[in-house]
Motif scaffolding. Sequence first.
Motif, PDB file in Angstrom:
ATOM      1  N   ASP A  47      35.076  20.587  53.480  1.00 41.43           N
ATOM      2  CA  ASP A  47      35.329  20.230  52.024  1.00 41.43           C
ATOM      3  C   ASP A  47      36.866  19.516  51.679  1.00 41.43           C
ATOM      4  OD1 ASP A  47      32.295  19.939  51.736  1.00 41.43           O
ATOM      5  OD2 ASP A  47      31.861  21.413  50.343  1.00 41.43           O
ATOM      6  N   ASP A 107      43.012  27.044  42.233  1.00 41.96           N
ATOM      7  CA  ASP A 107      43.322  26.019  41.262  1.00 41.96           C
ATOM      8  C   ASP A 107      44.164  25.304  41.726  1.00 41.96           C
ATOM      9  OD1 ASP A 107      41.817  27.044  38.991  1.00 41.96           O
ATOM     10  OD2 ASP A 107      43.230  28.816  38.295  1.00 41.96           O
ATOM     11  N   GLY A 123      32.146  31.583  45.281  1.00 45.73           N
ATOM     12  CA  GLY A 123      31.502  31.127  43.839  1.00 45.73           C
ATOM     13  C   GLY A 123      33.404  31.498  43.755  1.00 45.73           C
ATOM     14  N   GLY A 124      33.991  31.331  44.468  1.00 44.39           N
ATOM     15  CA  GLY A 124      35.505  31.472  44.025  1.00 44.39           C
ATOM     16  C   GLY A 124      36.182  30.055  43.387  1.00 44.39           C
ATOM     17  N   ARG A 125      37.342  30.164  43.502  1.00 39.77           N
ATOM     18  CA  ARG A 125      38.441  29.320  43.171  1.00 39.77           C
ATOM     19  C   ARG A 125      39.034  28.981  43.435  1.00 39.77           C
ATOM     20  NH1 ARG A 125      36.885  26.101  37.145  1.00 39.77           N
ATOM     21  NH2 ARG A 125      39.227  24.713  37.492  1.00 39.77           N
ATOM     22  N   SER A 152      40.753  21.396  41.043  1.00 41.56           N
ATOM     23  CA  SER A 152      40.741  22.604  41.794  1.00 41.56           C
ATOM     24  C   SER A 152      39.966  22.819  43.078  1.00 41.56           C
ATOM     25  CB  SER A 152      40.213  23.983  40.600  1.00 41.56           C
ATOM     26  OG  SER A 152      39.290  23.084  40.371  1.00 41.56           O
ATOM     27  N   VAL A 153      39.600  23.952  43.252  1.00 40.48           N
ATOM     28  CA  VAL A 153      38.476  23.585  44.729  1.00 40.48           C
ATOM     29  C   VAL A 153      37.614  24.885  44.409  1.00 40.48           C
ATOM     30  CG1 VAL A 153      38.438  24.227  47.726  1.00 40.48           C
ATOM     31  CG2 VAL A 153      40.472  22.549  46.129  1.00 40.48           C
ATOM     32  N   ASP A 154      36.886  24.605  44.300  1.00 38.40           N
ATOM     33  CA  ASP A 154      34.862  25.482  43.875  1.00 38.40           C
ATOM     34  C   ASP A 154      34.484  25.838  45.240  1.00 38.40           C
ATOM     35  OD1 ASP A 154      35.398  25.266  41.048  1.00 38.40           O
ATOM     36  OD2 ASP A 154      34.500  24.029  41.005  1.00 38.40           O
ATOM     37  N   LEU A 155      34.589  27.301  45.233  1.00 44.53           N
ATOM     38  CA  LEU A 155      34.288  27.536  46.945  1.00 44.53           C
ATOM     39  C   LEU A 155      33.212  27.696  46.819  1.00 44.53           C
ATOM     40  CD1 LEU A 155      37.270  29.920  47.297  1.00 44.53           C
ATOM     41  CD2 LEU A 155      36.697  27.254  48.148  1.00 44.53           C
ATOM     42  N   ASP A 170      33.789  25.181  53.092  1.00 43.78           N
ATOM     43  CA  ASP A 170      35.105  25.053  52.104  1.00 43.78           C
ATOM     44  C   ASP A 170      35.898  24.547  53.070  1.00 43.78           C
ATOM     45  OD1 ASP A 170      33.668  26.101  50.348  1.00 43.78           O
ATOM     46  OD2 ASP A 170      34.060  28.263  50.897  1.00 43.78           O
TER      47      ASP A 170
END
Length: 609
Positions: free
Chosen positions: A140, A39, A35-37, A29-32, A137
Amino acid sequence: MNPSLPTSTDDVRDAGALRYGQAVALDGSVDLVHGGRLDEVTVCYESWGRLNAARDNAVLICHAISGDSHAASHDAEDTPGWWEHLIGPGKPVDTDRFFVICMNVLGGCRGTTGPNSVNPATGRAYGPDFPAITLEDIVDVQARALTKLGIDRLLAVVGGSLGGQQALVWGTRHGVRVRLVVPVATAPRLSTQALAFDVVGRNAIMSDPAFAGGRYMESGGTPATGLAIARMLGHITYLSREAMDQKFEADRLRPHDIVTEFEKRFSVGSYLAHQGNKFVERFDANSYVTLTLAMDMFDMGREAASLRRAFADSPCRWLLLSFSSDWLFPPRQSCEVVDALVAEGKRVTYCELPSPAGHDAFLLPDEVERYGSLIGARLEQELLGEVRTHGPTRCALSDMPTVRSDSSPTVFAKARRDYDRILELIPAGSRVLDLGCGEGELLSRLRSRGHEGLMGIDVAEARIIETARAGHEVIDHDMNEGLPQFADGAFDVVLLSQTLQALPNVSLVLSEMVRVGRRAVVSFPNFAFWKIREMLYKEGRSPKSVGEYGYEWHNTPNRRFPSIADFEDFCAKQGLVVHRAVHLDSEAGEEVAEDPNRNADLSIFVLSR
């Protein structure tokens, strides 16, 4: 619209399939940042050229808000890309030399995960549930995609506008993976005026009844009117006032006959309507909202101290380009980045290119031809490893050499007759700042002697580009405004070679020279030279001779006419210490000892506070 004027390559884009698009799915997953994510994330990209055996020739191209992975055509049958004139075989970003890759950004709508992608948690498009993203983001995700593709290091990151902001993030957030960063027509934060246009554009989209709270895909509709108006607003910001006049003033009452619901009474109206309608065909409204918000929230710092902290740990080399009439990303904002990089001792080159075209300039063929060669030269230098790392080498200025009196007279046959003597006055290992560096000849000669920590300053585009193409760091800056970007004692020697007579602000420049440099070296033509006196006395005409005297009274760049005696008086009044004074008869190739104020046509002074 005037058909003879150049068209931005972004204007000819269409909604056709990306024939050469490829996809890479990230692992995990990618953590933003907010705080969002996410999957699952898939990145759409295109590539040109081949990765070499050393895997050190990869160039990442970052696109602007309306762009995608299709930066250039792949063959004669392919459609043109949005940076078509920069990228390709034999072009500045030469795909015969470099492996070039361009990715559609996170949040986009051309193959990379964005609002119109399927949310694995619900099985339907994210729509307005797509989480808020940042430029960090986006970068990244690019970095992870490159890792998945087996590319750990980039020769360069190049981008314009939003792409330039991505380049800034690459250089500060993933700088250990990049050698050269090239932000074009960009800024470390949007101005409030630019922000306002985005706010209006988003409101146009969200106020469109078809927007349906962002769930228009579920009903099969699209907020076409709102998205078109947002694009129309955007196009206004891309053009300068001069570009608007050039494009539309001649036929302003003869609009093109196009099918549109928008007003087309004026030629500019039909142009904007055409752009808005075309944009709706290939772009998603939720993506536009997502990406403009990411752009608006991007902020590397407004104050100089904040920007310095942002760039403090960047190990990259930097090349920044801006355009004089760009009011969306004005040159002053590029200068803020340059000043921060200089203050942190980074390797940086900057050029403001005069252009009437506004922000769109970076996509116009003629403008790409002007600045593209500089980008190409820098890429080649990095690939071949021809650029030295500029270390903090210092020298003992107490060991300033004396000038030989038996120098060969042939040195004065060269283009700049004072260079050989100036070189003799600069100790080995000195860090040197050359004010009014011209095309970098003196910097090149210093580099050939093994000097590091060299930098030039000039204001003429052609000279800056030539100096930069020679591999030197050079910044576009008016020295008459001082040298605030440089710390006290930042250089061992600051040069001012045959420019003193053209300066509007002599006192400030000399004061800044001895602040920034431990020594200042100043050369200038002596206007009390006997031949000059004789011409004025006997012929009653403004003096004219070879070299620095070779101008007519009406076209001379010389606004000062200093003599040696004048300069000595000036130094005494300003509290400047004269460590060396070398007076030359450059035509004879001899040093002058007797009555130099009368017999020397050129003088060199070594000064300090």
